[in-house]
Design a protein around this motif. Structure first.
Motif, PDB file in Angstrom:
ATOM      1  N   THR A 177      20.532  29.152  36.901  1.00  0.00           N
ATOM      2  CA  THR A 177      21.718  29.164  37.767  1.00  0.00           C
ATOM      3  C   THR A 177      22.328  27.788  38.004  1.00  0.00           C
ATOM      4  O   THR A 177      23.515  27.579  37.710  1.00  0.00           O
TER       5      THR A 177
ATOM      6  N   THR B 244      31.854  37.568  42.533  1.00  0.00           N
ATOM      7  CA  THR B 244      30.711  36.648  42.599  1.00  0.00           C
ATOM      8  C   THR B 244      31.076  35.393  41.830  1.00  0.00           C
ATOM      9  O   THR B 244      31.270  35.453  40.615  1.00  0.00           O
TER      10      THR B 244
ATOM     11  N   SER C 281      35.547  37.913  40.731  1.00  0.00           N
ATOM     12  CA  SER C 281      36.045  39.050  39.949  1.00  0.00           C
ATOM     13  C   SER C 281      37.096  39.884  40.631  1.00  0.00           C
ATOM     14  O   SER C 281      37.650  40.788  40.004  1.00  0.00           O
TER      15      SER C 281
ATOM     16  N   THR D 153      34.620  43.648  43.932  1.00  0.00           N
ATOM     17  CA  THR D 153      33.690  42.638  44.445  1.00  0.00           C
ATOM     18  C   THR D 153      33.906  41.361  43.643  1.00  0.00           C
ATOM     19  O   THR D 153      34.554  41.382  42.587  1.00  0.00           O
TER      20      THR D 153
ATOM     21  N   PHE E 280      24.599  31.289  32.454  1.00  0.00           N
ATOM     22  CA  PHE E 280      24.034  31.073  33.798  1.00  0.00           C
ATOM     23  C   PHE E 280      22.611  31.611  33.920  1.00  0.00           C
ATOM     24  O   PHE E 280      22.154  31.934  35.014  1.00  0.00           O
TER      25      PHE E 280
ATOM     26  N   SER F 253      25.938  32.491  46.955  1.00  0.00           N
ATOM     27  CA  SER F 253      25.801  33.491  45.895  1.00  0.00           C
ATOM     28  C   SER F 253      24.464  33.236  45.199  1.00  0.00           C
ATOM     29  O   SER F 253      23.844  32.193  45.396  1.00  0.00           O
TER      30      SER F 253
ATOM     31  N   ASN G  88      32.419  40.078  31.592  1.00  0.00           N
ATOM     32  CA  ASN G  88      33.548  39.178  31.839  1.00  0.00           C
ATOM     33  C   ASN G  88      34.411  38.997  30.603  1.00  0.00           C
ATOM     34  O   ASN G  88      35.622  38.772  30.717  1.00  0.00           O
TER      35      ASN G  88
ATOM     36  N   TYR H 182      29.390  46.238  32.333  1.00  0.00           N
ATOM     37  CA  TYR H 182      30.214  45.182  32.926  1.00  0.00           C
ATOM     38  C   TYR H 182      30.168  43.924  32.061  1.00  0.00           C
ATOM     39  O   TYR H 182      29.083  43.467  31.683  1.00  0.00           O
TER      40      TYR H 182
END
Ligand SMILES: C[C@@H](NC(=O)[C@@H](C)NC(=O)CCCC[C@H](NC(=O)C[NH3+])C(=O)[O-])C(=O)O
Length: 351
Positions: A123, A303, A62, A301, A120, A328, A161, A159
């Motif tokens: 994961t 990830t 990000s 940050t 995800f 991660s 994406n 937050y």
């Protein structure tokens, strides 16, 4: 007032704690004026045993969002896009609500859900399902629109994406170019960021690079080498490749006014709190952390499977730090690695 000298012992202790938490390797690279201080622990390649190397390239996740924000704010300065205008003005019919503005995207206040939560949820299976896939922007937006929105436009910080996938669409619509070309001509070339590239949908990290290792959800399960992937699930929200030096050059050039017009930089730096403690903030595609010594640092940050990154600088851009762990998930990296910020910018803890 001048900052206290960086406490490299504390920085290195944070890296050792990051390895103790499960990371194969970790590093921190601090620049101040022409001087560079760096610390490394562990391996960048579990097969060859090669040590972590602060010159190596890696996936910045990000932190890409700040690059996308810079391009968009340059387009605002060129009067090609306005901030307080509905996104649907530029991308007719894209979003289900005309009240969602361009500014809402950059401040994570659009209410558009983040499709990566479902993608995800598991994961490793989630990662394996997308690591070689190439998505169109519209496909990713459709994944979000299939889920309920998280709030009214402008109501609160959530937050997502999805916001920066739409930012990528806006950039391509306004310029007629792929985002890669805009990153190159507006940021990478002018700042001579030799290690920075947007190679989507390529899966390789060329040249000297760090391997990333995804920590599975199941405790004790072996790490998964996640270095090679398209990152097409993130694109303008997270697919950039860079290096510690380039990220510090970028962040200090940004706050130093070299990339964005002063009035727009002010807006980028106008923060709203994102945590109860009131020490974490978000502006336009940019985070602010207020550290224990009263120093505020600005950056982002990142990830992405196998890499966790902090890329921050002081308000005057005189001291910058990039810290990265090559794992991660499950918070393995963020907490321990986050302590590098205190060491780098607050110096020795008072006895
Ligand atoms: C929050 C972070 N955002 C980003 O960098 C974006 C690009 N990444 C994500 O949203 C995480 C996606 C899942 C990663 C995966 N996690 C899972 O799969 C969890 N089930 C992983 O940890 O690699 C930021 O701004 O710092």
């Amino acid at each position: 007032p001048a900052l206290p000298a960086a406490d490299m012992e504390a920085v290195d202790q944070a890296l050792r704690n990051t390895l103790a938490a499960g990371a194969p390797g970790a590093l921190a690279r601090i620049t101040e004026g022409g001087r560079v201080l760096s610390a490394t622990e562990g391996v960048s390649d579990k097969v060859t045993g090669a040590a972590m190397d602060p010159r190596a390239r890696f996936r910045i996740g990000s932190v890409t969002k700040t690059f996308s924000t810079v391009v968009l704010l340059q387009l605002v300065n060129e009067k090609k896009i306005e901030l307080d205008v509905p996104v649907n003005r530029y991308l007719p019919g894209l979003l289900p609500d005309d009240r969602i503005t361009v500014r809402h995207l950059l401040t994570h206040r659009s209410g558009l859900s983040d499709y990566t939560n479902a993608m995800f949820d598991k994961t490793v299976p989630g990662f394996e399902a997308v690591r070689n896939r190439v998505f169109g922007y519209q496909e990713l937006v459709n994944l979000s629109l299939a889920e309920p929105r998280t709030g009214e436009p402008g109501a609160s910080y959530q937050y997502s994406n999805t916001n920066f996938v739409v930012v990528g669409m806006l950039i391509e619509k306004a310029t007629g170019n792929p985002v890669a070309k805009e990153y190159e001509r507006r940021i990478i070339k002018p700042l001579k960021l030799r290690d920075t590239a947007y190679v989507h949908p390529g899966t390789q990290i060329s040249g000297l690079h760090t391997h990333g290792y995804l920590t599975p959800d199941e405790a004790g399960a072996p790490l998964v080498d996640s270095t090679e992937q398209t990152v097409s699930w993130a694109q303008s929200a997270g697919a950039m490749i860079s290096s510690p030096a380039d990220l510090s050059t970028f962040m200090s050039a940004l706050v130093g006014g070299k990339l964005v017009a002063p009035k727009l930089l002010d807006q980028m730096l106008t923060m709203t709190p994102t945590d109860a403690a009131g020490t974490r903030f978000y502006g336009l595609g940019l985070r602010r952390y207020d550290l224990s010594c009263g120093t505020s640092v600005y950056g982002h940050t990142g990830t992405v499977q196998g890499f966790y990154t902090y890329a921050f600088t002081t308000r005057d851009g005189k001291r910058s730090m990039t810290a990265m762990a090559n794992t991660s998930n499950r918070g393995v990296a963020n907490t321990a690695l986050g302590a590098t910020l205190e060491g780098a910018f607050c110096g020795k803890k008072p006895a």
